[in-house]
Structure formats: C-alpha cells, structure tokens
Write an enzyme that holds these catalytic residues in place. Structure first.
Site, PDB file in Angstrom:
ATOM      1  N   ASP A  13     101.245  39.974  93.268  1.00  0.00           N
ATOM      2  CA  ASP A  13     101.003  41.205  93.528  1.00  0.00           C
ATOM      3  C   ASP A  13     101.493  42.306  94.322  1.00  0.00           C
ATOM      4  O   ASP A  13     102.520  42.180  95.911  1.00  0.00           O
ATOM      5  CB  ASP A  13      99.261  41.252  94.332  1.00  0.00           C
ATOM      6  CG  ASP A  13      98.675  41.903  93.786  1.00  0.00           C
ATOM      7  OD1 ASP A  13      98.655  42.759  93.538  1.00  0.00           O
ATOM      8  OD2 ASP A  13      97.462  42.261  94.598  1.00  0.00           O
ATOM      9  N   SER A  58      97.985  37.709  82.972  1.00  0.00           N
ATOM     10  CA  SER A  58      95.966  37.639  83.477  1.00  0.00           C
ATOM     11  C   SER A  58      95.557  37.867  82.777  1.00  0.00           C
ATOM     12  O   SER A  58      96.279  38.662  80.936  1.00  0.00           O
ATOM     13  CB  SER A  58      95.384  37.683  84.715  1.00  0.00           C
ATOM     14  OG  SER A  58      95.200  39.006  84.519  1.00  0.00           O
ATOM     15  N   ASN A  61      95.405  41.405  82.448  1.00  0.00           N
ATOM     16  CA  ASN A  61      96.272  42.215  82.391  1.00  0.00           C
ATOM     17  C   ASN A  61      96.493  43.471  80.968  1.00  0.00           C
ATOM     18  O   ASN A  61      97.309  43.948  80.867  1.00  0.00           O
ATOM     19  CB  ASN A  61      97.184  41.691  82.408  1.00  0.00           C
ATOM     20  CG  ASN A  61      97.693  41.654  83.843  1.00  0.00           C
ATOM     21  OD1 ASN A  61      98.355  40.502  84.846  1.00  0.00           O
ATOM     22  ND2 ASN A  61      97.005  42.324  85.268  1.00  0.00           N
TER      23      ASN A  61
HETATM   24  C1  FPP Z   1     100.842  42.984  90.417  1.00  0.00           C
HETATM   25  O1  FPP Z   1     102.147  43.343  91.028  1.00  0.00           O
HETATM   26  C2  FPP Z   1     102.213  41.606  88.725  1.00  0.00           C
HETATM   27  C3  FPP Z   1     102.249  41.525  87.386  1.00  0.00           C
HETATM   28  C4  FPP Z   1     101.043  41.852  87.462  1.00  0.00           C
HETATM   29  C5  FPP Z   1     102.744  41.224  87.344  1.00  0.00           C
HETATM   30  C6  FPP Z   1     103.993  39.953  87.766  1.00  0.00           C
HETATM   31  C7  FPP Z   1     104.967  39.053  86.851  1.00  0.00           C
HETATM   32  C8  FPP Z   1     106.324  38.998  87.187  1.00  0.00           C
HETATM   33  C9  FPP Z   1     106.378  39.113  88.993  1.00  0.00           C
HETATM   34  C10 FPP Z   1     106.928  38.249  86.699  1.00  0.00           C
HETATM   35  C11 FPP Z   1     107.144  37.414  86.057  1.00  0.00           C
HETATM   36  C12 FPP Z   1     107.568  36.220  85.436  1.00  0.00           C
HETATM   37  C13 FPP Z   1     107.908  35.933  83.690  1.00  0.00           C
HETATM   38  C14 FPP Z   1     109.347  34.771  83.955  1.00  0.00           C
HETATM   39  C15 FPP Z   1     106.878  35.780  83.232  1.00  0.00           C
HETATM   40  P1  FPP Z   1     101.239  45.059  90.312  1.00  0.00           P
HETATM   41  O2  FPP Z   1     101.695  45.618  89.374  1.00  0.00           O
HETATM   42  O3  FPP Z   1      99.182  44.883  89.647  1.00  0.00           O
HETATM   43  O4  FPP Z   1     101.328  45.429  91.988  1.00  0.00           O
HETATM   44  P2  FPP Z   1     100.633  46.793  92.404  1.00  0.00           P
HETATM   45  O5  FPP Z   1      98.966  46.298  92.238  1.00  0.00           O
HETATM   46  O6  FPP Z   1     101.246  46.555  93.456  1.00  0.00           O
HETATM   47  O7  FPP Z   1     100.127  47.728  91.086  1.00  0.00           O
END
Ligand code: FPP
Length: 238
Positions: A13, A58, A61
């Site tokens: 996250d 998720s 998402n």
């Molecule tokens: C949460 O941060 C992160 C995600 C929803 C995506 C995570 C995915 C990756 C790091 C890469 C996955 C790799 C592959 C190969 C599929 P957020 O956007 O919710 O952060 P925030 O809470 O600061 O807004």
C-alpha cells in the site's frame, strides 16, 4: 536469520501517496511499485523464504477510475517482459490466486505463460493475488463444496482441513507473516481465513520505499514473536 517465515504475504500500500508526495500522478507510484516487486521478490528468494504472496489487485480495486484500473492491468506485461529471464535464472516459480475469469484476456494470458514457463522451477513461489478478495474466495469454496456434495463426489463431512482444500491457497505453505505498508492497519479482505494465526507487521513505509532494510526489520520483528497458536509455550513458563 533464525526463525525465517516460510510464507510471507504483503499488502503493498501507499503507491498513490508516494507519487503525490513527489508531485507525480498516481500511476507513477504504481510504476515504482511494480519495480519494487522485482527487488523484494529477488531478496526474499535469496533469504530462503518459500512463498511470497503479494496483493496486486483486489476484488474492490475495480471501483478505481478506469484509467488507473487499465494501468494496473497493464503492469503484468511490463513486469514479465522486464523480469521473466531473471526470475527464471533465480529458479522462482510464479503462481496466482484470485478470480481469473474477470481479468482482461491479455493480462490473464501473460500470467498463464509465466506460470507455465516457471512451473518446474524449485526456488521461491512468487504468488500474485490478482482480482482476489477473501469473501469471494470463501463463498467460492462453499459453492464448490456444495457442488461436490450434490454430485456425490463428497460426503457431508467437511472439517477445517477439508475446507482449506477448497481455497485458492490449498497448495501453499501456511501463512506465517502478513506485512502491510503505508501505516494502514487493516487486512482489506486479504487472506482472512489463512491469517488466523499469522503474525502481523505494520510499517509506515510506503510500498515504493519498502527496501531490503525495511524487510529485514519486519523479519526481525517476526523473529522475536512468540507463536503459541492458542497453546502455551512451555519453554517460557507461561
Ligand atoms: C495500493 O496503493 C497499491 C495497489 C492497488 C497496486 C499494487 C500493485 C503493484 C505494486 C504492482 C503489481 C504487480 C504486478 C506484476 C501485477 P494505493 O494506490 O492504494 O496507494 P494510496 O493508498 O497511497 O493511494
């Protein structure tokens, strides 16, 4: 390191906040995030961790703006085009958990190819949770079991071990350690059944900044935990 967890899961996250803090758009944070998946997977494999499960997308998402969802669904292409050679050389095996049917065809195919290509590797399992949600997983398991009973494949004799066989994680080691980055302290529908006796480590570090040193600190915390699984630890007189 003594007491190394066999199976570690990470809720990655803070990509959005990482980008915002640098005056960049959110997807820049995801781009740093996917590159960091490579770094941490390589390190976890070096340490001898057997399985690393990462929450990549998720079932909730899909509620994000379409552009961001499209960007996230394009990350597997970047990831495997950039790193599959290295992952092969390191003997890492790719797996995936989640509801595959709803994942766009191209991303699904890229995953299937990587899973097939790495199937005979014997190093760490790098397991991506994609379109994954525990509620969906548990309801799916209940339906599958009901189907098996109705079609006389099984008796109506389910116990906890039997139920675990209906989950996506059936072939993976039990979950020892759950890490969440970015300061949030909740599980967000991730591995709810599997984490019943896992240790939890929450760090304020944002996922793109989660490096080897931060990982070491999380593993150190795990090392110091006294896991009793509801029993008593007789060595410690408690
Ligand atoms: C949460 O941060 C992160 C995600 C929803 C995506 C995570 C995915 C990756 C790091 C890469 C996955 C790799 C592959 C190969 C599929 P957020 O956007 O919710 O952060 P925030 O809470 O600061 O807004």
């Amino acid at each position: 390191m003594k007491n190394l967890p066999k199976h570690v899961a990470i809720i990655m996250d803070g990509n959005g906040r990482w980008a915002k803090a640098r005056g960049k758009i959110r997807t820049e944070g995801h781009f740093q995030g996917v590159k960091n998946v490579r770094n941490i997977a390589i390190y976890a494999n070096e340490l001898g961790i057997e399985c690393l499960t990462l929450y990549a997308f998720s079932t909730e998402n899909w509620k994000r703006p379409e552009d961001e969802v499209n960007y996230l669904m394009a990350l597997p292409k970047f990831f495997f085009e950039s790193y599959i050679k290295e992952l092969m050389a390191k003997d890492i095996r790719i797996k995936m958990i989640g509801e595959m049917a709803a994942i766009p065809e191209n991303a699904r195919k890229i995953f299937m190819d990587a899973i097939k290509k790495t199937a005979n590797n014997r190093g760490m399992i790098l397991n991506f949770a994609l379109n994954y949600g525990s509620h969906q997983e548990i309801v799916r398991a209940a339906r599958k079991y009901a189907d098996d009973v109705l079609s006389h494949k099984r008796q109506n004799d389910l116990d906890e071990n039997g139920f675990a066989d209906y989950l996506y994680t059936k072939d993976l080691p039990p979950l020892d350690l759950m890490i969440r980055t970015s300061g949030e302290k909740r599980l967000s529908n991730f591995l709810l059944y599997q984490s019943a006796y896992s240790e939890m480590v929450f760090t304020d570090i944002l996922w793109p900044d989660f490096d080897r040193d931060v990982f070491d600190l999380c593993l150190k915390q795990y090392e110091q935990r006294d896991r009793r699984f509801g029993g008593l630890n007789e060595d410690k007189n408690n």
